[in-house]
Each structure stands twice: as structure tokens, then as C-alpha cells.
Write an enzyme that holds these catalytic residues in place. Structure first.
Site, mmCIF file in Angstrom:
data_model
loop_
_atom_site.group_PDB
_atom_site.id
_atom_site.type_symbol
_atom_site.label_atom_id
_atom_site.label_comp_id
_atom_site.label_asym_id
_atom_site.label_seq_id
_atom_site.Cartn_x
_atom_site.Cartn_y
_atom_site.Cartn_z
ATOM 1 N N SER A 296 0.776 -1.174 -0.015
ATOM 2 C CA SER A 296 -0.203 -0.036 -0.075
ATOM 3 C C SER A 296 0.791 1.126 -0.023
ATOM 4 O O SER A 296 1.463 1.654 -0.899
ATOM 5 C CB SER A 296 -0.906 0.041 1.027
ATOM 6 O OG SER A 296 -1.898 0.977 1.180
ATOM 7 N N ASP A 307 10.063 5.615 -10.294
ATOM 8 C CA ASP A 307 9.630 6.173 -11.717
ATOM 9 C C ASP A 307 10.450 7.587 -11.854
ATOM 10 O O ASP A 307 10.576 7.930 -12.712
ATOM 11 C CB ASP A 307 8.152 6.353 -11.521
ATOM 12 C CG ASP A 307 7.359 5.016 -12.075
ATOM 13 O OD1 ASP A 307 8.205 3.757 -12.076
ATOM 14 O OD2 ASP A 307 6.040 4.954 -11.962
ATOM 15 N N LYS A 321 -0.734 -4.277 -3.021
ATOM 16 C CA LYS A 321 -2.060 -3.619 -2.912
ATOM 17 C C LYS A 321 -2.149 -2.421 -3.490
ATOM 18 O O LYS A 321 -1.658 -1.084 -2.998
ATOM 19 C CB LYS A 321 -2.107 -3.528 -1.453
ATOM 20 C CG LYS A 321 -3.501 -3.083 -0.991
ATOM 21 C CD LYS A 321 -3.827 -2.732 0.355
ATOM 22 C CE LYS A 321 -5.016 -2.253 0.953
ATOM 23 N NZ LYS A 321 -5.248 -0.799 0.166
#
Length: 438
Positions: A296, A307, A321
Site C-alpha cells: 500500500s 519512476d 496492494k
């Protein structure tokens, strides 16, 4: 608009509700899609009336309806559920960082309670309970037949009271573990200097996570005369927590720009969350440690760092998740709350990691390669999990080069952390980062 079934004291009240829906149906003939729903509500009332009158023992209407609501929600996905008023009050306390219990994040699998992660410094962690362990009995009574909420409420209790859990672990005999409930004070951020490199661990994203991280950085700076040669951020076994805390934690390492975006049904209701300008650790080499129990909010931070090219993500593929739950109070919380999955989240590059997880830049195992499968619980193992709309992870179809410790390595020495420190100290950090970005 949101609708909620009130918890009613008698079956007559349920029947009245069903009759009221019939009048609504008469006004909604131009919306024939509703007719089946009204018929099913009538069916629910009929079934409940029969259970109430004919079941072998007397039952409580409120419990029946609560179980029915939970059954409906848990059939949607593993994270949607009804939170009764007492549990709702407990949940509000837990996110603040203090509550009474044994200290575990759990889910349900095949009727048993399964540990997602123990909380650092809790009775469960101190007793050696690990991610992936099954709880089969509570005080000698099987958990089979209990909902997850019922099982959790049975494990909870007053401070100073004990509870005995029967723990089953793959390839080991079940064992009884007696835990004494106490106030768990989730000081979720810890830090130290390991082999000359600053190290910070965040064990959960509660309300104290971001402020604790900032304090830890200031203390490390003071200890190292203001100059940090690098930083290892440890998010292993971190089950996640509050979305806003993951944004604030990411802001420590990113100078503005997107951290994560969320999208609702059919790609509508899109929200983008950006880091605050003015990162605290500009140009400081960063290695983020993750493992199969990082979930999460942990995955949001790791995905943003990865990224955005801000650091190296090291370890094993995370839990996966990639969904967002909204906590919707019912009648201001008097009837509890609805925890409902309302959105998926996406990394800055537009990746959904739901069911697939964050793949690290460098795969490093915590344990030697003994030829056995030590894969731990992941999102895709949970019943009724929401599948990734983009399909399985690309890494499922290729051979992964994993760095394993030697067979004689003592796992207590933490091979993943040792390798993370070596990466920073080797002087090859920038080169490795550049290679991954190309």
C-alpha cells in the site's frame, strides 16, 4: 449519493423497508434495472424472517444484518468491510499511533487468520510471529467459521490480559503462543548509523510517519555534522497506512511533481497527488528496501522513487496492494462506517501494481537459496482480490537474477541491508541509477 441499510431491531422493520422499496419501484418504472434489486431485497427480508422464526437457536437480528453486510462487502474484495461502531472508534485511535492489543496486521485466507505483518515492538513481534503465519485457534477455539472482524475482536482485549494463539507455519508443527495485551505505541520511525551510512526504518504509515522521518533526518544530520553520504530507507514488512502520509514522506525525497494518482470506476474520478517543493535530501544517494510484505503506502513511496529516478529500490517484489479504500461514516459514525474500495492508484509512470507489486531495481534475497519456494503472502493470494487491469507483471515471464547470500550466511545479519550499504559506499550508485534509467 450513498445508501446504507440501517441496523434494525426486528424483522418487521426489515419487512417495512422492503415495502418502502416497492413504492420506490413504482416511481422508477423508467429505470427497469432497479427491479431485480428490489426483488432481491424482498428475498433478503424473506430469508431473514425464516431464519428468525425457524432456526434451531434464537438469533440476534442486528448480528444477522451485520454479517450479511460483511458477507456482501467481503465478496467484493479482501479490503472492503463493514466497521461496527466500536471497531470504528478503535480504528480512529489506531491511526493516531496508540491502541491496546497484540500488534498485528492480519487478513483471512481459507477460513483462517493470516498475518500480513507484525508491528515493530509489539507483543506479536517480540514473540516471533512472522508475515505469512496462520492463526488457527484463539484460546483453544478454532477460528474456522468466524469472520475476520469476529476473529480480530476475539484477539483484542484489555491491557494486561493474555490471549493464546495457535500459530501454524509451513513445514513446522503448530505451536501455542501466549501474548499479553498492552498499549502498542506505534513509534513508527527509527534510525541509526550503520557502518557509516544513515539508516531509517518506517514500520507503518500512521499520522506520525512523515514528522518522524523529518525528525530522524535532522538527528542524523546532527550526528554526522550535517553531511549525509547516503541514506537507506527501510520499508520492509511495512503494511502501509494513510495515503496522505505516503505523499508527505515522498516529499522528503522529491522536489515537487507527481507521487501517485488515483482513478475510480471506468477511469473517471481521477486525482493526482504531488510532492511539496523543497526536498530535504537533495542529491543524497537513496536506497529503498522493500520485500513481499511491503504494501500500500509503502509501494506508493517505492514506486514514486523508482519512476522519478530518485533512488534505487532494492529487495524483493512487494505485496501488490494497489487499491484505495474510503472510510465512509454511517450516520456520523453512530452506525459505524463502511470501508469501501473506491479507486486504484497508479505510480507516476502510470503503472498499476494491483496484484503484481513493485519490482525492485535490484533483486536481493534475505535468505540463502536452498531450492525451496519461500514465496510469502501477496495480494494475488487473497480471496476475491481485484485483478490488475493490465494483466500480470512482465517479470512473471522472464528469468530474474536474484542476489542470494551464501548458504552459511546468518539471516540475522540482514544481507539485504548489508548490500544496500555496500551499494552506497561502493561509489557505483550513480552509475547503477543511470543504467536503470536508460
Amino acid at each position: 449519493m450513498k445508501y446504507a441499510l440501517p441496523i434494525m431491531g426486528t424483522v418487521a422493520a426489515v419487512a417495512l423497508f422492503a415495502l418502502s422499496t416497492a413504492s420506490q419501484q413504482a416511481r422508477a418504472d423508467d429505470q427497469p434495472s432497479y427491479s431485480d434489486t428490489f426483488e432481491q431485497l424482498d428475498l433478503f427480508a424473506d430469508v431473514m424472517a425464516r431464519v428468525r422464526s425457524d432456526y434451531v437457536v434464537e438469533v440476534e437480528d442486528g448480528e444477522l444484518i451485520e454479517d450479511a453486510i460483511n458477507g456482501m462487502l467481503q465478496a467484493l474484495d479482501p479490503h472492503s468491510s463493514y466497521v461496527n461502531p466500536e471497531s470504528f472508534r478503535d480504528l480512529q485511535v489506531q491511526t493516531s499511533g496508540r491502541y491496546v492489543g497484540v500488534g498485528m496486521e492480519v487478513t483471512q485466507e481459507d477460513g483462517y487468520v493470516k498475518v500480513v505483518a507484525p508491528i515493530d515492538g509489539s507483543p506479536a513481534a517480540e514473540a516471533g510471529i512472522k508475515s505469512g503465519d496462520y492463526i488457527t485457534e484463539i484460546d483453544g477455539v478454532t477460528v474456522l467459521g468466524l469472520s475476520l472482524t469476529e476473529a480480530v475482536n476475539t484477539i483484542r482485549g484489555e491491557a494486561g490480559e493474555s490471549v493464546t494463539l495457535t500459530i501454524a507455519r509451513i513445514d513446522e508443527e503448530p505451536r501455542d503462543v501466549t501474548l499479553v495485551r498492552r498499549e502498542v505505541n506505534r513509534e513508527v520511525v527509527s534510525h541509526e548509523i550503520k557502518d557509516g551510512i544513515p539508516y531509517i526504518r518506517i514500520s507503518q504509515f500512521n499520522e506520525k510517519a512523515a514528522s518522524g522521518l523529518e525528525s530522524a533526518i535532522e538527528e542524523l544530520r546532527a550526528a554526522m555534522d550535517g553531511d549525509l553520504p547516503g541514506l537507506v530507507l527501510d520499508l520492509r514488512t511495512n503494511p502501509g497506512g494513510l495515503l496522505d502520509q505516503s505523499i508527505k514522506v515522498s516529499s522528503v525525497f522529491l522536489d515537487g511533481g507527481e507521487v501517485v494518482s488515483t482513478r475510480g470506476r471506468d477511469g473517471v474520478d481521477i486525482e493526482s497527488y504531488e510532492a511539496e517543493a523543497g526536498q530535504l535530501l537533495e542529491d543524497v544517494p537513496l536506497v529503498v528496501l522493500i520485500d513481499e510484505a511491503s504494501a500500500s503506502a509503502s509501494e506508493i513511496v517505492a514506486g514514486a522513487v523508482q519512476d522519478r529516478g530518485r533512488g534505487l529500490v532494492v529487495g524483493m517484489t512487494s505485496f501488490g496492494k494497489g487499491s484505495v479504500q474510503s472510510l465512509i461514516p454511517l450516520r456520523g459514525g453512530r452506525d459505524g462506517a463502511l470501508r469501501l474500495t473506491t479507486q486504484r492508484y497508479y505510480t507516476p509512470a502510470g503503472r498499476s501494481i494491483q496484484g503484481t507489486g513493485i519490482d525492485p531495481d535490484l533483486y536481493i534475497s534475505a535468505i540463502p537459496d536452498d531450492g525451496e519456494d519461500h514465496t510469502r503472502l501477496s495480494e494475488s493470494d487473497l480471496p476475491n482480490y481485484i485483478e490488475n487491469e493490465n494483466g500480470d507483471s512482465e517479470t512473471d515471464e522472464i528469468d530474474i537474477a536474484i542476489d542470494y547470500p551464501d548458504a552459511e550466511f546468518d539471516v540475522q545479519d540482514d544481507y539485504q541491508l548489508q548490500r544496500a550499504i555496500e551499494i552506497i559506499k561502493s561509489g557505483n550508485y550513480q552509475q547503477r541509477l543511470a543504467e536503470l534509467q536508460n
